[in-house]
Design an enzyme around this catalytic site. Structure first.
Site, PDB file in Angstrom:
ATOM      1  N   TYR A  85       1.025  -1.219   0.029  1.00 38.12           N
ATOM      2  CA  TYR A  85       0.007  -0.114   0.124  1.00 38.12           C
ATOM      3  C   TYR A  85       0.830   1.293   0.037  1.00 38.12           C
ATOM      4  O   TYR A  85       0.487   1.981  -0.666  1.00 38.12           O
ATOM      5  CB  TYR A  85      -1.205   0.104   1.385  1.00 38.12           C
ATOM      6  CG  TYR A  85      -1.903   1.269   1.091  1.00 38.12           C
ATOM      7  CD1 TYR A  85      -3.126   1.179   0.527  1.00 38.12           C
ATOM      8  CD2 TYR A  85      -1.680   2.517   1.564  1.00 38.12           C
ATOM      9  CE1 TYR A  85      -4.192   2.093   0.291  1.00 38.12           C
ATOM     10  CE2 TYR A  85      -2.468   3.459   1.729  1.00 38.12           C
ATOM     11  CZ  TYR A  85      -3.672   3.321   0.798  1.00 38.12           C
ATOM     12  OH  TYR A  85      -4.417   4.327   0.753  1.00 38.12           O
ATOM     13  N   PHE A 137      -7.248  22.364 -24.336  1.00 32.10           N
ATOM     14  CA  PHE A 137      -7.597  20.877 -24.715  1.00 32.10           C
ATOM     15  C   PHE A 137      -8.753  20.552 -23.753  1.00 32.10           C
ATOM     16  O   PHE A 137      -8.790  20.847 -22.793  1.00 32.10           O
ATOM     17  CB  PHE A 137      -6.354  19.940 -24.423  1.00 32.10           C
ATOM     18  CG  PHE A 137      -6.493  18.415 -24.525  1.00 32.10           C
ATOM     19  CD1 PHE A 137      -6.855  18.059 -25.825  1.00 32.10           C
ATOM     20  CD2 PHE A 137      -6.984  17.574 -23.344  1.00 32.10           C
ATOM     21  CE1 PHE A 137      -7.114  16.881 -26.041  1.00 32.10           C
ATOM     22  CE2 PHE A 137      -7.288  16.379 -23.837  1.00 32.10           C
ATOM     23  CZ  PHE A 137      -7.432  15.701 -24.988  1.00 32.10           C
ATOM     24  N   THR A 138      -9.597  19.618 -24.324  1.00 33.57           N
ATOM     25  CA  THR A 138     -10.845  19.268 -23.590  1.00 33.57           C
ATOM     26  C   THR A 138     -10.755  18.987 -22.063  1.00 33.57           C
ATOM     27  O   THR A 138     -11.361  19.696 -21.206  1.00 33.57           O
ATOM     28  CB  THR A 138     -11.504  18.044 -24.187  1.00 33.57           C
ATOM     29  OG1 THR A 138     -10.628  16.896 -24.135  1.00 33.57           O
ATOM     30  CG2 THR A 138     -12.078  18.177 -25.653  1.00 33.57           C
ATOM     31  N   ASP A 228       1.820  20.728 -20.158  1.00 32.21           N
ATOM     32  CA  ASP A 228       1.308  19.411 -20.628  1.00 32.21           C
ATOM     33  C   ASP A 228       2.193  18.553 -21.275  1.00 32.21           C
ATOM     34  O   ASP A 228       2.495  18.724 -22.750  1.00 32.21           O
ATOM     35  CB  ASP A 228       0.148  19.625 -21.411  1.00 32.21           C
ATOM     36  CG  ASP A 228      -0.771  18.277 -21.580  1.00 32.21           C
ATOM     37  OD1 ASP A 228      -0.122  17.112 -21.661  1.00 32.21           O
ATOM     38  OD2 ASP A 228      -1.931  18.466 -21.809  1.00 32.21           O
ATOM     39  N   LYS A 271      -0.004   8.114 -23.384  1.00 30.55           N
ATOM     40  CA  LYS A 271       0.469   8.496 -24.839  1.00 30.55           C
ATOM     41  C   LYS A 271       2.127   8.057 -25.200  1.00 30.55           C
ATOM     42  O   LYS A 271       2.324   6.921 -25.389  1.00 30.55           O
ATOM     43  CB  LYS A 271       0.082   9.960 -25.119  1.00 30.55           C
ATOM     44  CG  LYS A 271      -1.244  10.306 -25.379  1.00 30.55           C
ATOM     45  CD  LYS A 271      -2.238  10.128 -24.065  1.00 30.55           C
ATOM     46  CE  LYS A 271      -3.475  10.808 -24.396  1.00 30.55           C
ATOM     47  NZ  LYS A 271      -4.355  10.882 -23.264  1.00 30.55           N
ATOM     48  N   ARG A 395     -13.199  16.183 -33.632  1.00 28.06           N
ATOM     49  CA  ARG A 395     -12.582  17.233 -32.758  1.00 28.06           C
ATOM     50  C   ARG A 395     -12.736  18.442 -33.492  1.00 28.06           C
ATOM     51  O   ARG A 395     -12.106  19.283 -34.239  1.00 28.06           O
ATOM     52  CB  ARG A 395     -11.038  16.891 -33.221  1.00 28.06           C
ATOM     53  CG  ARG A 395     -10.332  15.842 -32.446  1.00 28.06           C
ATOM     54  CD  ARG A 395      -9.898  15.645 -31.082  1.00 28.06           C
ATOM     55  NE  ARG A 395     -10.982  15.644 -30.271  1.00 28.06           N
ATOM     56  CZ  ARG A 395     -10.973  15.526 -28.679  1.00 28.06           C
ATOM     57  NH1 ARG A 395      -9.686  15.273 -28.350  1.00 28.06           N
ATOM     58  NH2 ARG A 395     -12.027  15.616 -28.065  1.00 28.06           N
ATOM     59  N   PHE A 462     -18.568  15.420 -25.818  1.00 28.86           N
ATOM     60  CA  PHE A 462     -18.201  14.505 -27.103  1.00 28.86           C
ATOM     61  C   PHE A 462     -18.011  13.199 -26.589  1.00 28.86           C
ATOM     62  O   PHE A 462     -18.130  12.447 -27.295  1.00 28.86           O
ATOM     63  CB  PHE A 462     -16.942  15.086 -27.359  1.00 28.86           C
ATOM     64  CG  PHE A 462     -15.658  15.018 -26.512  1.00 28.86           C
ATOM     65  CD1 PHE A 462     -15.450  16.067 -25.653  1.00 28.86           C
ATOM     66  CD2 PHE A 462     -14.720  13.916 -26.534  1.00 28.86           C
ATOM     67  CE1 PHE A 462     -14.283  15.978 -24.866  1.00 28.86           C
ATOM     68  CE2 PHE A 462     -13.554  14.038 -25.843  1.00 28.86           C
ATOM     69  CZ  PHE A 462     -13.541  14.904 -24.961  1.00 28.86           C
TER      70      PHE A 462
HETATM   71  N1  PM9 Z   1      -5.953  12.786 -24.614  1.00 30.31           N
HETATM   72  C1  PM9 Z   1      -6.849  11.824 -26.519  1.00 30.31           C
HETATM   73  O1  PM9 Z   1      -7.289  11.061 -27.305  1.00 30.31           O
HETATM   74  C2  PM9 Z   1      -7.728  10.864 -24.355  1.00 30.31           C
HETATM   75  C3  PM9 Z   1      -8.968  11.562 -23.886  1.00 30.31           C
HETATM   76  S1  PM9 Z   1      -9.710  12.812 -24.564  1.00 30.31           S
HETATM   77  C4  PM9 Z   1     -10.445  12.182 -26.214  1.00 30.31           C
HETATM   78  O2  PM9 Z   1      -6.212  12.522 -27.325  1.00 30.31           O
HETATM   79  C5  PM9 Z   1      -3.730  15.729 -23.501  1.00 30.31           C
HETATM   80  C6  PM9 Z   1      -2.819  16.728 -24.412  1.00 30.31           C
HETATM   81  C7  PM9 Z   1      -4.120  14.841 -23.865  1.00 30.31           C
HETATM   82  C8  PM9 Z   1      -4.854  14.145 -22.916  1.00 30.31           C
HETATM   83  C9  PM9 Z   1      -6.054  13.018 -23.349  1.00 30.31           C
HETATM   84  C10 PM9 Z   1      -5.051  14.601 -21.688  1.00 30.31           C
HETATM   85  C11 PM9 Z   1      -5.835  13.854 -20.552  1.00 30.31           C
HETATM   86  C12 PM9 Z   1      -4.287  15.550 -21.243  1.00 30.31           C
HETATM   87  N2  PM9 Z   1      -3.629  16.104 -22.249  1.00 30.31           N
HETATM   88  O3  PM9 Z   1      -7.072  10.826 -21.068  1.00 30.31           O
HETATM   89  O4  PM9 Z   1      -6.771  11.686 -18.667  1.00 30.31           O
HETATM   90  O5  PM9 Z   1      -4.218  14.389 -25.419  1.00 30.31           O
HETATM   91  O6  PM9 Z   1      -4.894  10.362 -19.552  1.00 30.31           O
HETATM   92  O7  PM9 Z   1      -5.137  12.577 -20.275  1.00 30.31           O
HETATM   93  C13 PM9 Z   1      -6.747  11.923 -25.250  1.00 30.31           C
HETATM   94  P1  PM9 Z   1      -6.164  11.375 -19.830  1.00 30.31           P
END
Ligand code: PM9
Length: 470
Positions: A85, A137-138, A228, A271, A395, A462
């Site tokens: 843990y 970014f979303t 980011d 990523k 997008r 979305f």
């Molecule tokens: N990006 C993408 O497909 C997955 C979810 S949104 C459709 O591009 C950036 C630049 C991203 C991102 C996620 C996140 C969030 C932060 N910054 O999905 O929570 O492209 O791991 O990261 C997606 P998490």
């Protein structure tokens, strides 16, 4: 392997072929569906590709997030998971990997990127403060707004122009940032939210010259810069390729230098870092780190696992090292460009130059007869799925959501459908199939009528919105 040879770019043609620096050891069968099955599946999914079952998808270009193939070393690393843990040895390995690759002092693990976005937004934004960034970014903007921040776009104009061939379309417009600081006062700026290879602009990079200028301006006003870092490795590749003075530097060196101009970073390791789950927040400021480390136990888990299993942190530590290998990045971006080259030959409109993680189809030029009120990019994603079972992602206006102050739709200039390529997963033959399908949909473009939104969730619409055919 021809790892050191140039790959095809928008600007130059390589003299020799490139190849992936790995071979395939395990395979997962793909399922091909009939047009009737796809018609049914898409209607069930409310014409939203996020709501499809993956069993109904043939080639999945929804996202490059968590969809990469792990290496044999990463899979072996899973067996070294220390599931204590507290104080898991895998956390210390992850901490060391982040320090050495990205150069930050203090690391808080999180379950994925938005866990880290949540923490940084809560600890660094006071309600009413502005958060300037190089395009929204979303999930990032959602967390900034939930913390009471007001996002302001300070990216250069070229980023909003799909046809501009600017080599660093992710750059900050320094004069625009300066004007915002003059207008609102430095105390009303929470921090600059800088992203590498800007996702919503088409995976477009930021130059080293730009991050240096942002740093210098922010130093003059006592403003912090947070990065980011989700696709910063890919950004480093573009700097190496395009920016004078960097051709002789390694991607690892470029990444470290870039990060050194920032005060911390959040990361979706799903990523660049080649894992199926994981993220982190890294900070140089000890006090801010203590706050974030305290908050992580409320939302994610103890500060030495942050919502992850020990084995996930181990796979991430290994993935970070693998992500920096030059031949890996070259082949990864080479494959994205391969798809771009095929589409260019077919005359299909997409965002130029091809970015790091995806080819972004330009739905405005694809469907010039459809207004943004009938969701052209969402329509294109639906039509592509119907044609071949290839899954892509909207997008455009749907992703952009509504202005929290007015409740009106944001109408972004870019109305795009993203063909996102997972790392180390598909072959060039898959890319050929994708290009053929896009071409077939392009040939029937005049018959597309658009969609109407029948259900709209409050947050990040979305993901879960539903549509019907017009
Ligand atoms: N990006 C993408 O497909 C997955 C979810 S949104 C459709 O591009 C950036 C630049 C991203 C991102 C996620 C996140 C969030 C932060 N910054 O999905 O929570 O492209 O791991 O990261 C997606 P998490």
């Amino acid at each position: 392997m021809t790892t050191n040879l140039p790959v095809t770019t928008g600007h130059q043609l390589g003299r020799r072929s490139w190849a992936e620096p790995w071979k395939i050891k395990m395979v997962e069968p793909l399922r091909v569906t009939s047009p009737d099955q796809r018609e049914h599946a898409l209607a069930e999914a409310g014409y939203n590709t996020f709501l499809l079952r993956s069993d109904d998808v043939y080639i999945d270009l929804l996202t490059d997030s968590g969809t990469s193939a792990m290496s044999d070393r990463q899979w072996a690393g899973l067996l070294l998971g220390d599931e204590s843990y507290a104080g898991s040895r895998n956390f210390y390995q992850l901490e060391e990997a982040v320090r050495s690759a990205y150069g930050y002092q203090h690391v808080v693990p999180t379950h994925q990127g938005r866990g880290a976005e949540h923490l940084i937004s809560q600890v660094a934004i006071r309600p009413g403060q502005y958060v300037p960034g190089n395009m929204y970014f979303t999930t990032t903007r959602a967390h900034q707004e939930l913390a009471g921040g007001v996002f302001e776009d300070v990216i250069i104009d070229e980023a909003h122009d799909p046809e501009s061939e600017h080599p660093f379309k992710g750059n900050v417009d320094i004069a625009r940032l300066e004007r915002l600081i003059a207008r609102e006062g430095a105390k009303n700026i929470a921090y600059v939210s800088l992203a590498g290879t800007v996702n919503m602009a088409g995976g477009q990079p930021v130059s080293m010259e730009c991050v240096r200028a942002v740093r210098a301006l922010c130093d003059r006003h006592g403003i912090r810069v947070f990065l980011d870092a989700t696709r910063m490795v890919e950004n480093a590749f573009f700097i190496q390729e395009r920016e004078p003075g960097y051709a002789g530097k390694t991607i690892a060196e470029i990444l470290r230098e870039f990060c050194s101009y920032t005060d911390g970073a959040w990361m979706s390791a799903k990523k660049d870092s080649l894992v199926n789950i994981g993220g982190w927040l890294a900070l140089n400021d000890r006090d801010l780190f203590e706050e974030a480390r305290n908050l992580v136990v409320v939302y994610e888990g103890l500060h030495t696992y942050g919502g992850l299993a020990g084995r996930d942190m181990q796979a991430m530590a290994i993935g970070i090292a693998e992500s920096l290998q030059e031949d890996h990045v070259r082949a990864r971006i080479g494959q994205v460009r391969y798809l771009g080259d095929l589409l260019a030959r077919a005359g299909v409109p997409f965002v130029r130059p091809v970015g790091g993680h995806a080819v972004f189809l330009d739905a405005r030029r694809f469907y010039p007869h459809l207004s943004q009120d009938v969701f052209p990019a969402q329509t294109l994603a639906a039509e592509l799925y119907l044609d071949s079972g290839v899954r892509s992602m909207e997008r455009g206006v749907v992703s952009a959501g509504r202005d929290p102050a007015t409740g009106e739709h944001h109408y972004p200039r870019l109305e795009l459908t993203r063909l996102t390529i997972p790392r180390r997963v598909y072959t060039q033959a898959h890319m050929d199939i994708v290009a053929e399908s896009v071409q077939a949909v392009y040939e029937q473009r005049e018959s597309a009528k658009g969609l109407v939104m029948t259900y709209e969730p409050r947050y990040l619409r979305f993901f879960q919105a539903r549509f019907d055919r017009l």
